[in-house]
Design an enzyme around this catalytic site. Sequence first.
Site, PDB file in Angstrom:
ATOM      1  N   HIS A 117       0.818  -1.221   0.000  1.00 39.88           N
ATOM      2  CA  HIS A 117       0.000   0.000   0.000  1.00 39.88           C
ATOM      3  C   HIS A 117       0.847   1.265   0.000  1.00 39.88           C
ATOM      4  O   HIS A 117       0.335   2.350  -0.285  1.00 39.88           O
ATOM      5  CB  HIS A 117      -0.983  -0.010   1.180  1.00 39.88           C
ATOM      6  CG  HIS A 117      -0.375   0.256   2.524  1.00 39.88           C
ATOM      7  ND1 HIS A 117      -0.097  -0.750   3.431  1.00 39.88           N
ATOM      8  CD2 HIS A 117       0.005   1.403   3.132  1.00 39.88           C
ATOM      9  CE1 HIS A 117       0.414  -0.228   4.521  1.00 39.88           C
ATOM     10  NE2 HIS A 117       0.497   1.078   4.366  1.00 39.88           N
ATOM     11  N   ASP A 147       0.269  -7.755   1.534  1.00 39.78           N
ATOM     12  CA  ASP A 147       0.585  -6.328   1.592  1.00 39.78           C
ATOM     13  C   ASP A 147       2.094  -6.087   1.609  1.00 39.78           C
ATOM     14  O   ASP A 147       2.602  -5.248   2.347  1.00 39.78           O
ATOM     15  CB  ASP A 147      -0.072  -5.653   2.792  1.00 39.78           C
ATOM     16  CG  ASP A 147      -0.092  -4.121   2.651  1.00 39.78           C
ATOM     17  OD1 ASP A 147       0.104  -3.624   1.525  1.00 39.78           O
ATOM     18  OD2 ASP A 147      -0.274  -3.427   3.669  1.00 39.78           O
ATOM     19  N   GLY A 222       3.296   6.752   8.053  1.00 36.54           N
ATOM     20  CA  GLY A 222       4.655   7.074   7.616  1.00 36.54           C
ATOM     21  C   GLY A 222       5.650   6.021   8.038  1.00 36.54           C
ATOM     22  O   GLY A 222       6.732   5.913   7.478  1.00 36.54           O
ATOM     23  N   SER A 224       4.714   2.786   8.000  1.00 35.14           N
ATOM     24  CA  SER A 224       4.343   1.571   7.281  1.00 35.14           C
ATOM     25  C   SER A 224       5.505   1.108   6.414  1.00 35.14           C
ATOM     26  O   SER A 224       6.115   1.897   5.697  1.00 35.14           O
ATOM     27  CB  SER A 224       3.120   1.830   6.395  1.00 35.14           C
ATOM     28  OG  SER A 224       1.959   1.971   7.160  1.00 35.14           O
ATOM     29  N   LEU A 279      -3.373 -25.848  -1.049  1.00 35.19           N
ATOM     30  CA  LEU A 279      -3.653 -27.152  -0.453  1.00 35.19           C
ATOM     31  C   LEU A 279      -4.844 -27.814  -1.130  1.00 35.19           C
ATOM     32  O   LEU A 279      -4.832 -29.015  -1.392  1.00 35.19           O
ATOM     33  CB  LEU A 279      -3.905 -27.000   1.045  1.00 35.19           C
ATOM     34  CG  LEU A 279      -4.170 -28.268   1.855  1.00 35.19           C
ATOM     35  CD1 LEU A 279      -2.998 -29.240   1.727  1.00 35.19           C
ATOM     36  CD2 LEU A 279      -4.419 -27.914   3.320  1.00 35.19           C
TER      37      LEU A 279
END
Length: 476
Positions: A117, A147, A222, A224, A279
């Site tokens: 992101h 992410d 900031g 992240s 799986l």
Amino acid sequence: MSMKQYLLIAISSLLSAVLAVLAYRYIDPPKEVIIRETVAARYTNFDQMDVSKQRLFLSASPTDFSSAAEAVIPAVVNIKTIQGGGGFDLWGSASVGSASGSGVIISDDGYIVTNNHVIEDSDEIEVTLNDKREYRAELIGTDPSTDLALIKVNAKDLPSLEFGNSDSLRVGEWVLAIGNPFNLESTVTSGIVSAKGRSIDILEGQDRIESFIQTDAAVNPGNSGGALVNTNGELIGINTAIITRSGRYEGYSFAVPINLVRKVVRDLRDYGVVQRGILGVFIDEMTNEMAKRLNLDAVEGVYINRVTPDSGADDAGLTKGDVIIGINGVKTKTLPEMQEQLGRYRPGNAIKIEIIRDGNRQDVEVILKNKSNSTALVTAKNEDILLDLGFELRELTREEQRRLDVDGVKVISIYRGSRVERTNMDPGFVITKIDNRPVDEVEDLVNYLERASGKIMLEGIYEGYSGEYYYAFPLD
């Protein structure tokens, strides 16, 4: 003897005692006495010693985090992205957006891991190191399911972080969160591991993997993509999210475990896409009622309610009603824990699944497959071509081949607004030929599409409908 004489003797004795004490202190000054609490001796057999507990205690013991912070800060960078270059607003001016986050250098030749992101929809990525050096970064690959994203700068001999072992983390262990937000340079906060295997329902898609490390280390916007490290300075997570109502830190921060990050970034570096091992089961979280019905000792594990035909699970003999309690020796008490473990393996990998069936524990070996139901590794080229045309494909199962009496590949989804959708093709179409050439594997079809040009003709059938159907569309 008179009363006066008794009083004189008492005063004389008291003065003598005081003078004696003063003289002693002058001659022999007082020594500091340290009283230590005694602890009963413990004995251990070195052959049976739990090394992981020893390692955890040592890594979490310091309360002075300066050494770890000094080692980590140089490897945490600021990332600034620019989006929408070339667009125009209502006034005719170029509209440009920007975003900022953090990243972690994981190799001295410039590979940097961050959050998806942070760099999503960006046209340019700029990286600023802790020493103020600036670089333009290349996007290597992204994985929205976790992410995570991998970028690279053209540089050498950069400071990088050593990977730790997120499996060895214990709730209550000290950790540091280090970021490099655009306007603050490096920030370091400390906290403890509050929980593991947390799912907070923030990622999208069927393949999402949410098994976060939860901490109470302060992480603000900031930060992240920054580093979560133990007190040895080893990278054990990538800070990803906070839970907040105010938009600021409120005591809950979440990081992707480094053992999952390691696999994702290796795939992005080597293939451009993540090799997701499937799986082949539909599963439910264990509940108290289910555990009672199945006579389980604890409300733990993941319940299989359906098995995909010809999947790795089907080939290995897993069935509805089995309860998965471990993968390759790692306990999977919850659905997020199981997803995290599976997320570390590729199609073609053989894994040991520990299950409970009819009250008995047993191990089953499963060979994982991909979304196309084969053990082949996916390449960025394959995904890009099919995504550009607008559909997803998989090989037919043995049962489908027997039932339909054909070889081919099946269309499992069609993207809205794509070239394939404009042909009026429906999901479930079985492609048997491309430009009159037989097709029985997805890889064959993709290889042909890569070499072809002009208009393409697909021939195939729909189950339950007679006759052949034809769809044509341009490649250019």
